[in-house]
Design an enzyme around this catalytic site. Structure first.
Site, PDB file in Angstrom:
ATOM      1  N   ALA A 130       0.861  -1.183   0.000  1.00  0.00           N
ATOM      2  CA  ALA A 130       0.000   0.000   0.000  1.00  0.00           C
ATOM      3  C   ALA A 130       0.896   1.231   0.000  1.00  0.00           C
ATOM      4  CB  ALA A 130      -0.880  -0.021   1.238  1.00  0.00           C
TER       5      ALA A 130
ATOM      6  N   GLY B 192       0.652  -5.048   1.231  1.00  0.00           N
ATOM      7  CA  GLY B 192      -0.520  -5.194   0.366  1.00  0.00           C
ATOM      8  C   GLY B 192      -0.212  -5.912  -0.934  1.00  0.00           C
TER       9      GLY B 192
ATOM     10  N   GLU C  27      -0.383  -9.442  -0.155  1.00  0.00           N
ATOM     11  CA  GLU C  27      -1.799  -9.773   0.077  1.00  0.00           C
ATOM     12  C   GLU C  27      -2.586  -9.899  -1.227  1.00  0.00           C
ATOM     13  OE1 GLU C  27      -1.827  -6.481   2.985  1.00  0.00           O
ATOM     14  OE2 GLU C  27      -3.010  -7.827   4.228  1.00  0.00           O
TER      15      GLU C  27
ATOM     16  N   GLU D  11       4.220  -4.954   7.789  1.00  0.00           N
ATOM     17  CA  GLU D  11       3.397  -3.907   8.408  1.00  0.00           C
ATOM     18  C   GLU D  11       3.822  -3.572   9.835  1.00  0.00           C
ATOM     19  OE1 GLU D  11       2.209  -6.361   6.571  1.00  0.00           O
ATOM     20  OE2 GLU D  11       0.858  -5.512   5.076  1.00  0.00           O
TER      21      GLU D  11
HETATM   22  N1  CAA Z   1       4.560   3.267  -0.770  1.00  0.00           N
HETATM   23  C1  CAA Z   1       4.945   4.412  -1.342  1.00  0.00           C
HETATM   24  N2  CAA Z   1       6.109   4.566  -1.982  1.00  0.00           N
HETATM   25  C2  CAA Z   1       6.931   3.498  -2.039  1.00  0.00           C
HETATM   26  C3  CAA Z   1       6.590   2.270  -1.469  1.00  0.00           C
HETATM   27  C4  CAA Z   1       5.341   2.184  -0.810  1.00  0.00           C
HETATM   28  N3  CAA Z   1       4.898   1.014  -0.278  1.00  0.00           N
HETATM   29  N4  CAA Z   1       7.602   1.415  -1.668  1.00  0.00           N
HETATM   30  C5  CAA Z   1       8.539   2.076  -2.362  1.00  0.00           C
HETATM   31  N5  CAA Z   1       8.132   3.350  -2.579  1.00  0.00           N
HETATM   32  C6  CAA Z   1       8.854   4.425  -3.289  1.00  0.00           C
HETATM   33  C7  CAA Z   1       9.978   4.988  -2.448  1.00  0.00           C
HETATM   34  O1  CAA Z   1       9.481   5.932  -1.511  1.00  0.00           O
HETATM   35  C8  CAA Z   1      10.836   5.600  -3.527  1.00  0.00           C
HETATM   36  O2  CAA Z   1      10.265   6.806  -3.942  1.00  0.00           O
HETATM   37  P1  CAA Z   1      11.152   8.190  -3.919  1.00  0.00           P
HETATM   38  O3  CAA Z   1      12.243   7.929  -4.901  1.00  0.00           O
HETATM   39  O4  CAA Z   1      10.169   9.219  -4.352  1.00  0.00           O
HETATM   40  O5  CAA Z   1      11.656   8.317  -2.526  1.00  0.00           O
HETATM   41  C9  CAA Z   1      10.689   4.617  -4.688  1.00  0.00           C
HETATM   42  O6  CAA Z   1       9.494   3.892  -4.431  1.00  0.00           O
HETATM   43  C10 CAA Z   1      11.820   3.617  -4.787  1.00  0.00           C
HETATM   44  O7  CAA Z   1      11.963   2.991  -3.531  1.00  0.00           O
HETATM   45  P2  CAA Z   1      13.354   2.901  -2.727  1.00  0.00           P
HETATM   46  O8  CAA Z   1      14.216   4.062  -3.058  1.00  0.00           O
HETATM   47  O9  CAA Z   1      13.020   2.676  -1.290  1.00  0.00           O
HETATM   48  O10 CAA Z   1      13.953   1.582  -3.392  1.00  0.00           O
HETATM   49  P3  CAA Z   1      14.966   0.554  -2.719  1.00  0.00           P
HETATM   50  O11 CAA Z   1      15.403  -0.356  -3.810  1.00  0.00           O
HETATM   51  O12 CAA Z   1      16.009   1.256  -1.932  1.00  0.00           O
HETATM   52  O13 CAA Z   1      14.062  -0.273  -1.689  1.00  0.00           O
HETATM   53  C11 CAA Z   1      12.115  -1.479  -0.956  1.00  0.00           C
HETATM   54  C12 CAA Z   1      13.016  -1.070  -2.144  1.00  0.00           C
HETATM   55  C13 CAA Z   1      12.881  -2.399  -0.026  1.00  0.00           C
HETATM   56  C14 CAA Z   1      10.919  -2.221  -1.558  1.00  0.00           C
HETATM   57  C15 CAA Z   1      11.667  -0.229  -0.188  1.00  0.00           C
HETATM   58  O14 CAA Z   1      11.155   0.704  -1.133  1.00  0.00           O
HETATM   59  C16 CAA Z   1      10.606  -0.485   0.828  1.00  0.00           C
HETATM   60  O15 CAA Z   1      10.874  -1.011   1.891  1.00  0.00           O
HETATM   61  N6  CAA Z   1       9.334  -0.108   0.527  1.00  0.00           N
HETATM   62  C17 CAA Z   1       8.230  -0.213   1.449  1.00  0.00           C
HETATM   63  C18 CAA Z   1       7.702  -1.633   1.491  1.00  0.00           C
HETATM   64  C19 CAA Z   1       6.620  -1.765   2.532  1.00  0.00           C
HETATM   65  O16 CAA Z   1       6.811  -1.558   3.707  1.00  0.00           O
HETATM   66  N7  CAA Z   1       5.394  -2.166   2.078  1.00  0.00           N
HETATM   67  C20 CAA Z   1       4.279  -2.408   2.928  1.00  0.00           C
HETATM   68  C21 CAA Z   1       3.422  -1.195   3.041  1.00  0.00           C
HETATM   69  S1  CAA Z   1       2.208  -1.353   4.324  1.00  0.00           S
HETATM   70  C22 CAA Z   1       0.903  -2.152   3.608  1.00  0.00           C
HETATM   71  O17 CAA Z   1       0.970  -2.595   2.477  1.00  0.00           O
HETATM   72  C23 CAA Z   1      -0.319  -2.228   4.451  1.00  0.00           C
HETATM   73  C24 CAA Z   1      -1.339  -3.198   4.032  1.00  0.00           C
HETATM   74  O18 CAA Z   1      -1.420  -4.314   4.486  1.00  0.00           O
HETATM   75  C25 CAA Z   1      -2.368  -2.820   3.061  1.00  0.00           C
END
Ligand code: CAA
Length: 256
Positions: A63, A108, A111, A131
């Site tokens: 998400a 998500g 999921e 999460e």
């Molecule tokens: N939401 C919004 N933006 C996201 C994102 C997310 N889930 N995941 C990645 N991005 C964005 C980053 O913010 C970044 O944007 P900017 O360049 O504008 O800062 C871009 O995508 C590239 O990401 P990274 O620079 O972080 O790339 P990386 O290769 O260094 O890392 C990653 C990759 C490990 C996937 C890291 O991006 C990360 O940890 N992302 C979050 C993953 C996460 O926690 N997902 C779960 C969300 S909670 C959820 O989903 C709740 C639910 O149950 C519904």
């Protein structure tokens, strides 16, 4: 538009394309995906659906965290329900939905893949329910579908650990059906989709229905549902064609 739509040989391919955010899902992406799946369900030219992510890095990175940062409890309830709605659209689809997981499937994203009927993954795919690292819990079905797929112990470990696992580990615990090199993932997924297309569409839909509807039932309720679906098929052209083709030593033609 964040969803690319393509139909190749009766296989409907949906590609989530929001690469600047690693295909993370905001309400617009969710609504477009819901509509696209429903459109394929209604399309007579589509027999199997494949869901994948654009690029070589992410299936869906979850998400949209930047959006969630702005949400209050009411907004989070709407966002959670919207995500759950699309998982139900996918899971209830009478046409098989295969997730071709081509990279990160996080939160998500994991999921959404759990709602698909089958998960094929590339060697570089990574899975997590992270999460708890954000002070959240899975909100799009992870606490319910993950234990049903990988067992309670594995699900608890993943959900309270929040750590990533690679596709080999995901395969070991039953989260992933098969693993392929990234450059062969779509080709191999298409091959399996074409195998499914050789089978009776109504039989497939009834099988999916029985498997999903009996999840919370007693064995006896599930058996009753199954025997009703089994016997109903005997009134259809599809079953008549399937049985007759076997007796006549020819390949059944279910879809013309
Ligand atoms: N939401 C919004 N933006 C996201 C994102 C997310 N889930 N995941 C990645 N991005 C964005 C980053 O913010 C970044 O944007 P900017 O360049 O504008 O800062 C871009 O995508 C590239 O990401 P990274 O620079 O972080 O790339 P990386 O290769 O260094 O890392 C990653 C990759 C490990 C996937 C890291 O991006 C990360 O940890 N992302 C979050 C993953 C996460 O926690 N997902 C779960 C969300 S909670 C959820 O989903 C709740 C639910 O149950 C519904």
């Amino acid at each position: 538009m964040f969803i690319k739509i393509e139909i190749i040989d009766q296989v409907g391919i949906l590609t989530i394309d929001r690469q600047d955010a690693l295909n993370a899902m905001n309400p617009q992406v969710l609504r477009e995906l819901d509509l696209a799946v429903k459109t394929f369900i209604a399309d007579k030219n589509v027999g199997v659906i494949i869901l994948t992510g654009a690029g070589e890095k992410a299936f869906i990175a979850g998400a949209d965290i930047k959006l969630m940062q702005q949400l209050d409890t009411e907004g989070a309830l709407d966002f959670g329900k919207l995500g759950q709605k699309i998982t139900m659209t996918i899971e209830d689809s009478p046409k098989p939905v295969i997730a071709a997981v081509n990279g990160f499937a996080l939160g998500g994203g994991c999921e959404i893949s759990l709602a698909c009927h089958i998960r094929f993954a590339s060697e570089n795919a990574m899975f997590a329910q992270p999460e708890v690292k954000l002070g959240l819990i899975p909100g799009w079905g992870g606490t319910q579908r993950l234990p049903r797929i990988v067992g309670k112990g594995n699900a608890i470990e993943l959900i309270i650990g929040g750590h990533m696992i690679n596709s080999q580990e995901a395969h070991r615990i039953g989260l992933v059906n098969k693993i392929f090199p990234l450059d062969q993932l779509m080709e191999e997924t298409m091959k399996f989709a074409k195998l499914i297309l050789g089978n009776g569409p109504r039989s497939i839909a009834e099988s999916l229905h029985c498997i999903h509807k009996s999840a919370g039932n007693t064995l006896i309720d599930g058996l009753n549902l199954e025997v009703e679906a089994f016997s109903d098929l005997f009134g259809t052209d599809e079953t008549s064609e399937g049985l007759t083709a076997f007796v006549e030593k020819r390949k059944a033609d279910f879809r013309s």
